[in-house]
Design a protein around this motif. Structure first.
Motif, short mmCIF file in Angstrom:
data_model
loop_
_atom_site.label_atom_id
_atom_site.label_comp_id
_atom_site.label_asym_id
_atom_site.label_seq_id
_atom_site.Cartn_x
_atom_site.Cartn_y
_atom_site.Cartn_z
N SER A 4 0.85 -1.19 0.00
CA SER A 4 0.00 0.00 0.00
C SER A 4 0.89 1.25 0.00
O SER A 4 1.90 1.30 0.71
CB SER A 4 -0.91 0.00 1.23
N TYR A 5 0.47 2.25 -0.75
CA TYR A 5 1.26 3.48 -0.85
C TYR A 5 0.34 4.67 -1.12
O TYR A 5 -0.81 4.51 -1.51
CB TYR A 5 2.30 3.38 -1.96
N GLY A 6 0.89 5.85 -0.90
CA GLY A 6 0.23 7.08 -1.25
C GLY A 6 -0.92 7.46 -0.31
O GLY A 6 -1.22 6.74 0.64
N PRO A 7 -1.56 8.61 -0.62
CA PRO A 7 -1.22 9.48 -1.75
C PRO A 7 0.05 10.29 -1.47
O PRO A 7 0.33 10.62 -0.32
CB PRO A 7 -2.44 10.41 -1.85
N ASP A 8 0.79 10.58 -2.52
CA ASP A 8 1.98 11.41 -2.39
C ASP A 8 1.62 12.89 -2.45
O ASP A 8 2.31 13.73 -1.89
CB ASP A 8 2.99 11.08 -3.49
N SER A 54 -2.86 6.19 -5.34
CA SER A 54 -2.53 5.42 -4.15
C SER A 54 -3.05 4.01 -4.29
O SER A 54 -3.81 3.69 -5.21
CB SER A 54 -3.14 6.08 -2.90
N LEU A 55 -2.64 3.16 -3.38
CA LEU A 55 -3.17 1.80 -3.24
C LEU A 55 -3.33 1.54 -1.75
O LEU A 55 -2.38 1.74 -0.98
CB LEU A 55 -2.20 0.77 -3.85
N PRO A 56 -4.53 1.16 -1.31
CA PRO A 56 -5.75 0.91 -2.08
C PRO A 56 -6.42 2.22 -2.52
O PRO A 56 -5.84 3.29 -2.36
CB PRO A 56 -6.63 0.16 -1.08
N ALA A 57 -7.65 2.11 -3.06
CA ALA A 57 -8.36 3.27 -3.57
C ALA A 57 -8.61 4.27 -2.44
O ALA A 57 -8.80 3.91 -1.28
CB ALA A 57 -9.68 2.85 -4.20
N LEU A 58 -8.62 5.55 -2.81
CA LEU A 58 -8.76 6.62 -1.83
C LEU A 58 -10.22 6.84 -1.42
O LEU A 58 -11.15 6.49 -2.15
CB LEU A 58 -8.22 7.92 -2.43
N LYS A 59 -10.37 7.45 -0.26
CA LYS A 59 -11.66 7.99 0.16
C LYS A 59 -11.63 9.49 -0.06
O LYS A 59 -10.62 10.15 0.22
CB LYS A 59 -11.92 7.67 1.63
N TYR A 60 -12.75 10.04 -0.56
CA TYR A 60 -12.82 11.46 -0.89
C TYR A 60 -13.84 12.16 0.01
O TYR A 60 -14.93 11.63 0.29
CB TYR A 60 -13.23 11.65 -2.35
N HIS A 61 -13.51 13.38 0.44
CA HIS A 61 -14.41 14.22 1.22
C HIS A 61 -14.35 15.63 0.63
O HIS A 61 -13.27 16.12 0.25
CB HIS A 61 -14.01 14.26 2.70
#
Length: 383
Positions: A224-228, A259-266
C-alpha cells in the motif's frame, strides 16, 4: 529447462573436460568421440559427437555398444535426409552437427550410445555413456507478511531447501545483498527493509546442476502506498486557486491523486462537509449560494495519509451587483445618527436603485444629516 548450449559454451566445456578425463588415452588423436554428459529427467539432453572429419556424409546413432541395424535410433544423411530406426521413440533427432538430441529425457534413457560417422574415404565409430538422473524437489518459499505499507513495513522471506547455492529474485530479477536487502550467511533468508511499491514479487531458486535452476513458487506482495500529493483540476480553469465562473454555468472540479488501495474522498464547502464521496464534484447550474471556498480531502485508510487541495469560486465582474445599499440608524427626534443598537428608524444613504449615485442624505460640516431637496421641491419653495 533447455540444456542445449552452442559449441564452446561453459556447459559444453564442462562435460567435454569430464569426458576426456574419463576416457584417458582411449580417444586417440584423429578419432571421433562422444561427449559423455549427465542427463536430467524431463529436460533436453544432447549427446555431442566431436573431432569429426570435415567431409562427413552421414551420421547414424544406435542404442547400445554396437552399430547393428536392430539398434539404430536415427540416421541423418547430409544435407537433409533423416531416417528413423527400430529404436526410435519419437523423442530423438539429429542436428546439423551430427549430435543426438533427446527431448524430453527419461530415466530409462540411461545407457550406452554408439555413433557411426561415414566420411568420403572411411567410417568412424564411437561409443559413450549417458547417465540420466532425476532432480530433487523444488525449494519452497514462505514470507512473514504479504500486505505491507510502503516505507514503513519490512518483509522476511525464507527459502526452504537443503541446497546452499540459492539465488533470490525480486520482480523476477536476481538480486544480491545490499543495505536495504539483506541475505543471511547461508543464503536461505532474505529481509527487505522499508518495502517499496515497485517490489511486488519474491522467489528463490537453487542451481542443482550447471545452468539448471529449480525455482520456488512466486509469492506476490501487496504494498500500500500514497497518496503522495493531490491535484484539484477544474473547468473553468482556476488560476492561483481561484475560479471565475458565471451564474447558471456548469462547473466541474476533480480531485486527482494516486494510491493503493483506492482513496476515500471528502468535500467541504465554506467549512461545511458535503455529502459527496466521489473524486469529481459537478455543479450543473452555479447558484449564488454555491460560491465560495471548496476543499477536496483524499484519505488512504491503510497508509493513514491524508492530503487536501483548495479552490475558490468567484463570480465574474459582470455578474456582481452594481453597488450595495448602505444603511444608517437615525434617531426619531434630533435627526443626528444614533448607535446601531438604538431604537431609531433607518434610512438608506442612497436611493433604492443600486446603480444610482443620487444620495438621499447629506452630511454637513458639523456631522448633521439632512435630506437634499428634489428639483420640484425647490420650485415649490420659491413660490
Amino acid at each position: 529447462m533447455d540444456l542445449s548450449r552452442p559449441r564452446g559454451s561453459l556447459w559444453r566445456e564442462f562435460f567435454l573436460v569430464g569426458s576426456l578425463l574419463a576416457c584417458g588415452i582411449c580417444q586417440a588423436s584423429g578419432q571421433i568421440f562422444i561427449t559423455q554428459i549427465l542427463g536430467i529427467k524431463g529436460y533436453l539432453t544432447i549427446l555431442a559427437v566431436d573431432n569429426v572429419p570435415e567431409d562427413v556424409q552421414e551420421y547414424s546413432w544406435y542404442r547400445g555398444a554396437n552399430d547393428s541395424a536392430g539398434n539404430m535410433i536415427i540416421s541423418y544423411k547430409l544435407p537433409s535426409t533423416r531416417q528413423p530406426g527400430p529404436m526410435y521413440t519419437g523423442r530423438e533427432r539429429v542436428n546439423r552437427e551430427g549430435d543426438l538430441v533427446i527431448r524430453p529425457t527419461a530415466l530409462n534413457d540411461t545407457g550406452n550410445y554408439t555413433v557411426r560417422v561415414v566420411a568420403s574415404n572411411e567410417t568412424h565409430r564411437a561409443t559413450g555413456w549417458l547417465e540420466v538422473v532425476e532432480l530433487g524437489s523444488d525449494p519452497s518459499l514462505s514470507v512473514n507478511a504479504t500486505s505491507l505499507v510502503e516505507n514503513m513495513d519490512s518483509v522476511a522471506a525464507n527459502c526452504h531447501t537443503n541446497a546452499t547455492n540459492i539465488t533470490w529474485y525480486v520482480n523476477y530479477g536476481p538480486i544480491s545483498g545490499s543495505e536495504r536487502m539483506r541475505i543471511s550467511p547461508d543464503g536461505k533468508t532474505l529481509v527487505i527493509l522499508r518495502i517499496r511499491r515497485a517490489e511486488r514479487t519474491l522467489q528463490c531458486a537453487i542451481e542443482s546442476f550447471p545452468d539448471i535452476f529449480q525455482r520456488s513458487e512466486v509469492i506476490s506482495l501487496t504494498v500500500s502506498y500514497g497518496p503522495d500529493s493531490v491535484l484539484l483540476r477544474s473547468n473553468p480553469y482556476a488560476f492561483n486557486g481561484i475560479m471565475k465562473a458565471e451564474i447558471g454555468s456548469q462547473v466541474e472540479m476533480e480531485c486527482v491523486a494516486y494510491s493503493l488501495p483506492a482513496l476515500k474522498y471528502h468535500w467541504i464547502h465554506n467549512g461545511s462537509l458535503l455529502n459527496v464521496s466521489d473524486a469529481t464534484m459537478n455543479l450543473s447550474s452555479l447558484a449564488w449560494e454555491q460560491m465560495g471556498s471548496y476543499r477536496c480531502i483524499v484519505e488512504n485508510p491503510v497508509t493513514q495519509l491524508t492530503f487536501y487541495a483548495d479552490i475558490r469560486i468567484q463570480a465574474r465582474r459582470e455578474d456582481l451587483p452594481c453597488c450595495p445599499q448602505r444603511v444608517l440608524h437615525l434617531g426619531t427626534h434630533s435627526g443626528a445618527p444614533h448607535r446601531v443598537d438604538s431604537g431609531g428608524w433607518r434610512l438608506p444613504l442612497r436611493s433604492p436603485d443600486p446603480c444610482s449615485d443620487q444620495a438621499l442624505l447629506k452630511q454637513d460640516k458639523s456631522g448633521h444629516l439632512s435630506v437634499p431637496l428634489r428639483p420640484e421641491d425647490k420650485t415649490s419653495r420659491n413660490r
